[in-house]
Design a protein around this motif. Structure first.
Motif, PDB file in Angstrom:
ATOM      1  N   SER A   1      39.758  51.871  50.570  1.00 28.63           N
ATOM      2  CA  SER A   1      38.335  51.660  50.345  1.00 28.63           C
ATOM      3  C   SER A   1      38.178  50.693  49.171  1.00 28.63           C
ATOM      4  O   SER A   1      39.120  50.481  48.406  1.00 28.63           O
ATOM      5  CB  SER A   1      37.654  52.986  49.993  1.00 28.63           C
ATOM      6  N   GLU A   2      36.995  50.116  49.045  1.00 28.75           N
ATOM      7  CA  GLU A   2      36.751  49.164  47.961  1.00 28.75           C
ATOM      8  C   GLU A   2      36.991  49.851  46.601  1.00 28.75           C
ATOM      9  O   GLU A   2      37.504  49.250  45.663  1.00 28.75           O
ATOM     10  CB  GLU A   2      35.330  48.619  48.075  1.00 28.75           C
ATOM     11  N   ARG A   3      36.646  51.135  46.529  1.00 27.06           N
ATOM     12  CA  ARG A   3      36.832  51.869  45.281  1.00 27.06           C
ATOM     13  C   ARG A   3      38.303  52.044  44.921  1.00 27.06           C
ATOM     14  O   ARG A   3      38.703  51.850  43.777  1.00 27.06           O
ATOM     15  CB  ARG A   3      36.187  53.246  45.415  1.00 27.06           C
TER      16      ARG A   3
ATOM     17  N   MET B   1      40.608  50.149  45.918  1.00 28.57           N
ATOM     18  CA  MET B   1      41.124  48.813  45.640  1.00 28.57           C
ATOM     19  C   MET B   1      40.861  48.428  44.181  1.00 28.57           C
ATOM     20  O   MET B   1      41.685  47.763  43.543  1.00 28.57           O
ATOM     21  CB  MET B   1      40.457  47.825  46.608  1.00 28.57           C
ATOM     22  N   THR B   2      39.708  48.813  43.656  1.00 28.28           N
ATOM     23  CA  THR B   2      39.383  48.517  42.260  1.00 28.28           C
ATOM     24  C   THR B   2      40.426  49.127  41.319  1.00 28.28           C
ATOM     25  O   THR B   2      40.762  48.547  40.288  1.00 28.28           O
ATOM     26  CB  THR B   2      37.984  49.063  41.901  1.00 28.28           C
TER      27      THR B   2
ATOM     28  N   ARG C   1      43.546  46.829  41.469  1.00 27.73           N
ATOM     29  CA  ARG C   1      43.383  45.607  40.676  1.00 27.73           C
ATOM     30  C   ARG C   1      43.301  45.993  39.200  1.00 27.73           C
ATOM     31  O   ARG C   1      42.546  46.875  38.834  1.00 27.73           O
ATOM     32  CB  ARG C   1      42.063  44.905  41.025  1.00 27.73           C
TER      33      ARG C   1
ATOM     34  N   ARG D   1      42.592  41.293  47.855  1.00 30.13           N
ATOM     35  CA  ARG D   1      41.306  41.373  48.553  1.00 30.13           C
ATOM     36  C   ARG D   1      40.150  40.912  47.673  1.00 30.13           C
ATOM     37  O   ARG D   1      39.151  41.601  47.506  1.00 30.13           O
ATOM     38  CB  ARG D   1      41.071  42.794  49.046  1.00 30.13           C
TER      39      ARG D   1
ATOM     40  N   ARG E   1      35.421  38.063  49.313  1.00 29.08           N
ATOM     41  CA  ARG E   1      34.635  38.920  50.196  1.00 29.08           C
ATOM     42  C   ARG E   1      34.394  38.275  51.557  1.00 29.08           C
ATOM     43  O   ARG E   1      34.354  38.951  52.572  1.00 29.08           O
ATOM     44  CB  ARG E   1      33.281  39.246  49.549  1.00 29.08           C
TER      45      ARG E   1
END
Ligand SMILES: Nc1ncnc2c1ncn2[C@@H]1O[C@H](COP(=O)(O)OP(=O)(O)OP(=O)(O)O)[C@@H](O)[C@H]1O
Ligand SMILES: Nc1ncnc2c1ncn2[C@@H]1O[C@H](COP(=O)(O)OP(=O)(O)OP(=O)(O)O)[C@@H](O)[C@H]1O
Ligand SMILES: [Mg+2]
Ligand SMILES: [Mg+2]
Lengths: 338, 270
Positions: free
Chosen positions: A96-98, A100-101, A104, A74, A77
């Protein structure tokens, strides 16, 4: 009119492998520069990668390899990603984006196509390798110690001294090791390597492949290796997936794909690799060029370049069907029931 | 011998560091109509040799003799003739073509510079003919380079070089930036040009598999020195130098069994 191209059953990794990551009907649409319309770059791709499995994703420039890889993490953007991406049982597209961090640089790491632009010229090698860990809350001394261990593992000579060196002091091959170290320091379970050797000369390429081979075997690390050169993956990958114009057209064990490629495109890619061990009067070239995603031909996207194309190829997108040793999307096989 | 390079030495200043000598006494020759491969790993000095040949940089020692004249010291008409007879194709098909020029302007430029086709109509015809020769459609002459694929751009670059009917084409890694699937198109085109027009080719590459198919003779460069040179049969059949063997061994073979055997052997060594 649109044929059902979904993979028969859910995508599986190679034999004897437990599924680590899986993409089901992965589709990526990218906005066009002007206006609200978008282009379908990746068109309903299914695949699975097993724990510790080494899989190559092969295809010509523009086929959608990098976009596929980036969609798994992902990273774009602007991209509209649909379908499912599972990793160790979790649906990554639902995180959530968090969260996902954390994935990665944690479970999944990526080495990009252009390592030189990825390195910060003003930061020491040691700090750059350690940064991945620092972001995730590892203490300074500990991060540095682990950075050193990874550089050692990647056979960087005098690694301890070189922690304080800057990227410009390194050769291309050494820089590629640093980029690999940045990816590996977080102990990922899947490494996505996007053309990690394309910019390197053959000898350095060979060394980097050897390193990857070594690290993957030692750590039980799964690798998704992206390249346009089938020759490069023959000795490295266990399985090969071939992509053409945003779709996977063939997937199988390296041995079966090289011995008996089912898709004419795969056959062309294999034949096009110039061989150091043979004399040929004429090199084989696939005629023409791959289409841009906004002008994807109807039916099988490869048909305008295919010497075996017949009526259905112009009309229907071929289904991805099981063949011995893998699967392929080609009307020749569908009609033969192979 | 059409072109002969003798005792070339080149040093680059790299202030504040001491100057580095990147070419040490490099000598080789190119016969008319011959395809010669110049191979070596990154940094071995291949492009520097090409730059000396094209008079883009001056070696401090040695001579380059083309058809009887010393190119390093040539002036006036001799230099002009050399500049027409020896053309170059670069590695990067994206960066080497002026994006603001049409295909027709790019390919026709040399004709103008060297006053080869006096009238615009004759130039047009000549450009169309060359485009056809390299497998491009003359109807595309009004298009700009960015609307072509990498392989097509490299054809444009070759057409541009061939327009002035050179006797030597210097190609510096002309396929390194291309997909394997299309690199053969360019190699085959070069081979056709060599056979059709008796063009001599100096082909620079680090990938020996490509060189094997195109070049009758090969010069192996290592750290700015020629370590071995010989015919295709000699270099690929019985290389004398360990360095040449290492270069040969590094080329991937598209055969899983061969590849795996080689990896095991490497692991065994380390
Ligand atoms: N951010 C983006 N927006 C719009 N189109 C994009 C974007 N990124 C990539 N594309 C297009 O998607 C297609 C696939 O690109 P991608 O980079 O995945 O190709 P690739 O297979 O990795 O090729 P290469 O071998 O050249 O790296 C290309 O036509 C590209 O122009
Ligand atoms: N203008 C320059 N100033 C200083 N050093 C230079 C310059 N150009 C090249 N060099 C150095 O000279 C050496 C030979 O470079 P050259 O570009 O000729 O190698 P090459 O064999 O063409 O390598 P590659 O395969 O990477 O293109 C390298 O160490 C390079 O860093
Ligand atoms: Mg890519
Ligand atoms: Mg060079």
């Amino acid at each position: 009119m649109h044929m059902d191209r979904t993979f028969q059953g859910s995508p599986t990794p190679g034999p004897n492998a437990t599924t680590l990551a899986r993409a089901v009907g992965l589709t990526v649409d990218m906005p066009v520069q002007l206006g609200a319309s978008s282009v379908r770059i990746v068109d309903g791709v299914d695949f699975a990668i097993g724990v510790g499995e080494r899989v190559a994703l092969v295809g010509e420039s523009g086929s959608g390899k990098s976009v596929t890889a980036r969609a798994l993490m992902r990273l774009d953007r602007a991209a509209r990603v649909s379908g499912r991406v599972e990793f160790a049982g979790r649906d990554l597209l639902a995180l959530s984006e968090r969260e996902m961090t954390q994935v990665r640089g944690g479970d999944i790491a990526m080495v990009f196509q252009d390592p030189m632009s990825f390195l910060d010229p003003l930061m020491t090698i040691g700090d750059q390798v350690a940064e991945t860990l620092r972001i995730r809350g590892v203490g300074k001394a500990d991060a540095r110690r682990r950075a050193l261990a990874v550089l050692d593992e990647l056979r960087v000579d005098r690694a301890a001294e070189r922690l304080d060196a800057y990227p410009h002091e390194f050769s291309g091959g050494m820089r590629q090791r640093v980029v690999l170290a940045m990816a590996l320091v977080g102990e990922p379970r899947l490494l996505i390597a996007d053309e990690p050797t394309t910019a390197l000369d053959v000898r350095v390429q060979d060394q980097v492949l050897d390193l990857l081979d070594d690290v993957s075997a030692r750590r039980g690390l799964a690798v998704l290796f992206i390249t346009h050169d089938l020759g490069v993956v023959a000795g490295f990958a266990e399985r090969v997936m071939v992509m053409y114009s945003g779709r996977i057209v063939e997937d199988g064990s390296v041995d079966s794909v090289f011995a008996r490629p089912r898709h004419p495109y795969t056959r062309g890619l294999i034949k096009a690799v110039p061989r150091i061990d043979q004399d040929l009067d004429r090199l084989y070239a696939i005629p023409g060029a791959p289409p841009p995603p906004f002008a994807r031909p109807t039916g099988c996207a490869f048909h305008p370049r295919c010497d075996a194309a017949f009526a259905p190829c112009l009309r229907d997108v071929p289904a991805v069907l099981p063949v011995e040793g893998g699967r392929a999307a080609c009307h020749l096989h569908a009609s033969q029931g192979a | 011998m059409l072109l002969s390079v003798d005792g070339l030495c080149k040093t680059y200043a790299s202030f504040p560091n001491p100057p580095v000598q990147v070419l040490h006494d490099v000598s080789f020759g190119l016969d008319a109509g011959q395809a010669l491969g110049l191979v070596g790993e990154s940094g071995s000095g291949k492009s520097t040799i090409a730059k000396c040949l094209m008079a883009l940089t001056r070696p401090e020692q040695g001579s380059i003799t083309y058809d009887g004249t010393d190119v390093v010291r040539a002036r006036g008409a001799d230099l002009l003739r050399f500049r027409r007879d020896v053309q170059m194709v670069f590695q990067d098909p994206y960066g080497s073509l002026n994006p603001r020029m049409t295909v027709e302007e790019l390919v026709g430029e040399g004709l103008l510079v060297h006053r080869l086709e006096p009238t615009p109509a004759a130039r047009r015809d000549r450009v169309a003919e060359i485009l056809r020769t390299v497998g491009l459609n003359p109807d595309d002459r009004g298009r700009y380079p960015r609307s072509f694929s990498g392989g097509q751009r490299q054809r444009i670059a070759i057409a541009r070089a061939l327009a002035v009917q050179p006797r030597i084409l210097v190609c510096d890694e002309p396929v390194a930036a291309l997909d394997v699937s299309v690199q053969a198109q360019v190699i085959n085109l070069l081979q056709d040009m060599q056979r059709q027009f008796g063009l001599a080719i100096l082909f620079i590459a680090h990938d020996l598999a490509v060189v094997r198919h195109l070049c009758e003779r090969i010069v192996v460069l290592h750290k700015g020195r020629v370590v071995e040179q010989g015919t295709r049969a000699e270099i690929f059949g019985s290389p004398r130098e360990a360095y040449t063997r290492a270069l040969l061994d590094a080329v991937p073979v598209p055969d899983p069994a061969v590849g795996r055997a080689r990896r095991r052997q490497l692991q065994h060594q380390s």
